[in-house]
Design an enzyme around this catalytic site. Structure first.
Site, PDB file in Angstrom:
ATOM      1  N   GLU A 196       5.292   7.581  -5.078  1.00  0.00           N
ATOM      2  CA  GLU A 196       6.154   7.721  -3.910  1.00  0.00           C
ATOM      3  C   GLU A 196       5.979   6.534  -2.966  1.00  0.00           C
ATOM      4  OE1 GLU A 196       6.307  11.492  -1.963  1.00  0.00           O
ATOM      5  OE2 GLU A 196       5.881  12.619  -3.789  1.00  0.00           O
ATOM      6  N   GLU A 197       4.722   6.131  -2.759  1.00  0.00           N
ATOM      7  CA  GLU A 197       4.440   5.011  -1.857  1.00  0.00           C
ATOM      8  C   GLU A 197       5.154   3.747  -2.296  1.00  0.00           C
ATOM      9  OE1 GLU A 197       0.669   2.030  -0.993  1.00  0.00           O
ATOM     10  OE2 GLU A 197       0.261   4.097  -1.599  1.00  0.00           O
ATOM     11  N   ARG A 198       5.094   3.433  -3.576  1.00  0.00           N
ATOM     12  CA  ARG A 198       5.632   2.161  -4.058  1.00  0.00           C
ATOM     13  C   ARG A 198       7.146   2.133  -4.019  1.00  0.00           C
ATOM     14  NH1 ARG A 198       0.795   2.127  -8.565  1.00  0.00           N
ATOM     15  NH2 ARG A 198      -0.750   1.220  -7.147  1.00  0.00           N
ATOM     16  N   ALA A 240       8.104   1.925  -0.139  1.00  0.00           N
ATOM     17  CA  ALA A 240       7.868   0.585   0.404  1.00  0.00           C
ATOM     18  C   ALA A 240       8.931  -0.387  -0.070  1.00  0.00           C
ATOM     19  CB  ALA A 240       6.480   0.095   0.003  1.00  0.00           C
TER      20      ALA A 240
END
Length: 409
Positions: free
Chosen positions: A265-267, A270
């Protein structure tokens, strides 16, 4: 204020035709409405103060998060029963694209820690008590979260983490050190990755909800960074920090696996932020080189410049398409580790190309702090390093392709 020329604010980015020409109708009406809500908060409550926050080296996270939380924007894909909207991850990508309009990299990064780094595992695997105590106030903007994964001896190498959480009765006693911790000086709690047992480094770690006012936590240093100036980043020490063992998220020993899920999810999030940032920089550069004259004609008339800008926008739109493909597969429940890693890799490298090329076209002005491109040049260099360095992303992709050499004993 940023540079103005001929009465036009070049910081606002007035050339939108390029974006409109390639804009795909990927988001629905509800998602676009949410983007408008976010844009209003950005225009009224964030961007007017970014220059001040950058100069001060800190921004008021609690104030900004409460604004976003009151609008429902800190829990777009979090459960309704904990204050979220209960929507799918596509809405989260729509939000993160809009956060790319913030005039620095630090504030979007700090928000992403709250929404896409510290809370996904808690929302998915945490107990009812932990969700009530930590997730709900984070979604509502009443608490600021940070993520404690990186250490001095292992940033991208998560399995090498040494911080320990040893069980003593009903408690865990935590000792060790974390580094590069965004939001740490303002955080109310940390999603901490620590070793809760010996043995296999991929199966001996747990994620723990740790209140930051617990005795034994020491914020040793506010790191002086080349970019992301208004985001506080700390070195954190743990000296016999005692926390209830019930604060473990999900199953003990599953922390490494949970963290890998959070990374997906983070990647993607971002990367979505950075797409908008790059388009804004390209548009502002077009504005500038159209008005800036050299040797009797606008700089934009030079083929090397308008060809390069066309090439950069093409690359950005290709990245956007990859993010949308990864998002659709993630929403469908597929493992997108490889695609998310591709997004992160391409995003970090393309940011370096876009910001460096555009800064060059700004000439001497690009080397000042009066224009956004110089800030983004500094801020976005981090994307190829943080959250898994480019080289780590390449390793993950190679593993997915079946071409990563096996380690020899």
């Amino acid at each position: 204020r940023y540079l103005t020329r001929g009465g036009r604010d070049l910081h606002s980015g007035t050339v939108l035709a390029q974006q409109a020409a390639v804009q795909v109708d990927y988001f629905g009406e509800d998602q676009r409405s949410m983007q408008k809500t976010a844009k209003r908060i950005i225009d009224e409550d964030i961007n007017p103060y970014v220059d001040q926050w950058e100069a001060e080296g800190m921004y008021p996270a609690h104030t900004v998060f409460k604004k976003l939380g009151s609008a429902g924007l800190l829990g777009v894909n979090k459960p309704v029963e904990y204050g979220g909207m209960g929507l799918d991850f596509k809405y989260n990508i729509a939000l993160n694209e809009e956060l790319g309009h913030i005039n620095c990299g630090a504030v979007p990064m700090s928000i992403a820690v709250q929404t896409d780094m510290a809370t996904p595992a808690l929302a998915r695997f945490g107990s009812e008590e932990l969700k009530r105590s930590f997730l709900e106030p984070s979604v509502l903007g009443d608490m600021v979260a940070c993520l404690g994964v990186s250490e001095p001896g292992g940033g991208s190498d998560v399995a090498a983490n040494k911080t320990s959480a040893v069980r003593q009765g009903d408690d865990l006693v935590i000792n060790g050190q974390k580094m590069w911790i965004t939001n740490a000086f303002q955080a109310d709690w940390m999603c901490l990755l620590a070793n809760t047992s010996e043995g296999n480094p991929h199966r001996n770690k747990s994620l723990i909800c740790l209140p930051m006012d617990t005795p034994g936590i020491h914020l040793a240093k506010k790191i002086d960074k080349m970019g992301m100036r208004c985001s506080d980043t700390a070195v954190v020490f743990f000296d016999d920090v005692r926390v209830p063992a019930k604060n473990i998220i999900g199953k003990e020993g599953m922390g490494f696996t949970y963290q890998m899920v959070q990374f997906q999810e983070e990647r993607m999030a971002a990367s979505a932020v950075c797409v908008t940032s790059m388009i804004n920089i390209i548009n502002q550069t077009i504005d500038y080189v159209r008005e800036r004259k050299a040797f009797g004609s606008p700089l934009l008339n030079n083929q090397v410049i308008h060809f390069r800008l066309a090439e950069l926008l093409t690359e950005v739109e290709m990245l956007r398409a990859l993010i949308y493909r990864a998002t659709d597969k993630f929403v469908e429940g597929e493992d997108v580790t490889m695609l998310a890693s591709m997004c992160k890799l391409k995003c970090g490298r393309l940011l370096r190309e876009v910001n460096d090329s555009c800064l060059q076209f700004w000439g001497g002005m690009g080397f000042t702090n009066d224009v956004l491109v110089s800030r983004m040049y500094r801020d976005m260099r981090l994307i190829s390093i943080a959250g898994g360095a480019d080289e780590v992303m390449l390793g993950i992709i190679c593993k997915g392709m079946g071409i990563l050499p096996k380690k020899t004993k």
